[in-house]
Scaffold this active site. Structure first.
Site, PDB file in Angstrom:
ATOM      1  N   CYS A 150      -0.311   4.181   2.141  1.00 17.04           N
ATOM      2  CA  CYS A 150      -0.016   4.021   3.570  1.00 17.04           C
ATOM      3  C   CYS A 150       1.458   4.267   3.873  1.00 17.04           C
ATOM      4  O   CYS A 150       1.796   4.864   4.892  1.00 17.04           O
ATOM      5  CB  CYS A 150      -0.351   2.604   4.045  1.00 17.04           C
ATOM      6  SG  CYS A 150      -1.877   1.931   3.402  1.00 17.04           S
ATOM      7  N   ASP A 151       2.338   3.789   3.011  1.00 17.18           N
ATOM      8  CA  ASP A 151       3.747   3.679   3.410  1.00 17.18           C
ATOM      9  C   ASP A 151       4.740   4.525   2.614  1.00 17.18           C
ATOM     10  O   ASP A 151       5.924   4.546   2.960  1.00 17.18           O
ATOM     11  CB  ASP A 151       4.176   2.202   3.326  1.00 17.18           C
ATOM     12  CG  ASP A 151       3.371   1.334   4.296  1.00 17.18           C
ATOM     13  OD1 ASP A 151       2.951   1.864   5.337  1.00 17.18           O
ATOM     14  OD2 ASP A 151       3.160   0.147   4.005  1.00 17.18           O
ATOM     15  N   CYS A 210       0.834  -1.207   0.000  1.00 22.67           N
ATOM     16  CA  CYS A 210       0.000   0.000   0.000  1.00 22.67           C
ATOM     17  C   CYS A 210       0.868   1.257   0.000  1.00 22.67           C
ATOM     18  O   CYS A 210       1.393   1.660   1.045  1.00 22.67           O
ATOM     19  CB  CYS A 210      -0.927  -0.008   1.218  1.00 22.67           C
ATOM     20  SG  CYS A 210      -1.903   1.492   1.389  1.00 22.67           S
TER      21      CYS A 210
END
Ligand code: NAP
Length: 311
Positions: free
Chosen positions: A137-138, A134
């Site tokens: 997200c990261d 993701c």
């Protein structure tokens, strides 16, 4: 005669736990089945920095533990058990699990989705330590670093473009010459000067440095089988997601991609009394906060439906 409950929630990600918090606070005494991966996809991430309310971020597993405690505080019966079969053909519904069978007046489906993975042992081992599924997200954990995105579809193009906001270089590794992505997404990626291409290649192995984090990969050419070492600090797998709907096939209407079909803007499924929330019904946003939001919606829809039925 098996136990009869007001609400059974299947799945323990942010959607399921939020539905549990709301239905428990409405005194419906929900039963929640955690499934095979208690806490869901967030338990395989490290820091979560985009969930509102945590100014310093929080570890994914810790956040899920907090959500479980919050659900239990209001009386949710959280069971470490996996649902194996459902019967939605008559009410009350029947839910069979590894350890038994119960009945429910209503059901909230929140079984989530699973990111498809390449299938390497090192990929699982380094998940959250340089490997991610993701970028939203990261990506921010890779400022000025060199990273790789695996995949040739729209997700891979989107993630690669997004990553260039942080990373110094993003290399797209795809197993063929031609991309599956739409023309517009491909063009955008091709125009991005921070993106490089390793077409006709697969990732054969992911290597960790002494700090236990990704330091490089082995690429294998799909044209001549030759191998080469490639240095990178992050590897983003973007080869698609699968909704966890196996047990609902022929029980609930699914859309063309296999996600649970719900009423537009709502959470009602094709079976009256069964509601769905989170990634199992959302192929677009797939965020913890949106899952929690639809979990709240499912709980409210469910509570109102039970009230209408005088249950
Ligand atoms: P996808 O279209 O199924 O593409 C998956 C890609 O991963 C393909 O290029 C495939 O290669 C590759 N792949 C699959 N398994 C692999 C493996 N084991 N090893 C290496 N490569 C592998 O999935 P997606 O990109 O997630 O897109 C899913 C849907 O969402 C699509 O309909 C897409 O249009 C949509 N979407 C839209 C947007 C947008 O419009 N903003 C953004 C994201 C997704 P092959 O090509 O060789 O099969």
């Amino acid at each position: 005669m098996s136990e009869l409950h007001n609400v059974v929630i299947i799945g323990s990600g942010p959607a399921g736990y939020t539905a549990a918090i709301y239905t428990a606070r409405a005194n419906l005494k929900p039963v929640l089945f955690q499934g095979m991966q208690p806490g869901g996809q967030l338990t395989i991430t490290t820091d979560v920095e985009n969930f509102p309310g945590y100014p310093d971020g929080i570890m994914g597993p810790e956040m899920m533990e907090d959500l479980r405690k919050q659900a239990e505080r209001f009386g949710t019966d959280v069971r470490f058990d996996e649902v194996t079969e459902v019967d939605f053909s008559k009410r009350p519904f029947t839910i069979k699990s590894q350890f038994g069978e119960i009945q429910a007046q209503s059901v909230i489906v929140s079984t989530g989705a699973t990111a498809k993975l390449i299938g390497l042992d090192s990929e699982m081992r380094l998940m959250g330590h340089g490997v991610s599924a993701c970028a939203t997200c990261d990506a921010a954990f890779f400022p000025d670093k060199e990273v790789v995105v695996v995949g040739g579809g729209d997700s891979a193009m989107e993630e690669a473009n997004y990553l260039t906001r942080f990373a110094s270089k993003v290399t797209i590794v795809h197993r063929r010459e031609g991309l599956r992505a739409s023309k517009i997404m491909e063009d955008r990626a091709r125009a991005n000067t921070k993106i490089e291409w390793a077409l006709n290649n697969t990732v054969e192995e992911i290597h960790a440095g002494e700090n236990g984090k990704v330091k490089g990969i082995t690429l294998r050419s799909t044209t001549d089988d030759s191998e080469q070492e490639f240095g990178c600090e992050g590897l983003f797998v973007a080869i698609g997601h699968s909704p966890n709907t196996k047990i609902f096939t022929d029980k609930l209407e699914l859309d063309a991609k296999g996600y649970v079909a719900v009423t537009p803007g709502g959470t009602a499924t094709s079976v009256e009394g069964v509601f769905a929330c989170g990634d199992v019904m959302d192929a677009i946003y797939r965020q913890a906060i949106t899952a929690a939001g639809t979990g709240c919606m499912a709980a409210i829809d469910c509570e109102r439906w039970l009230e209408e039925q005088d249950l």
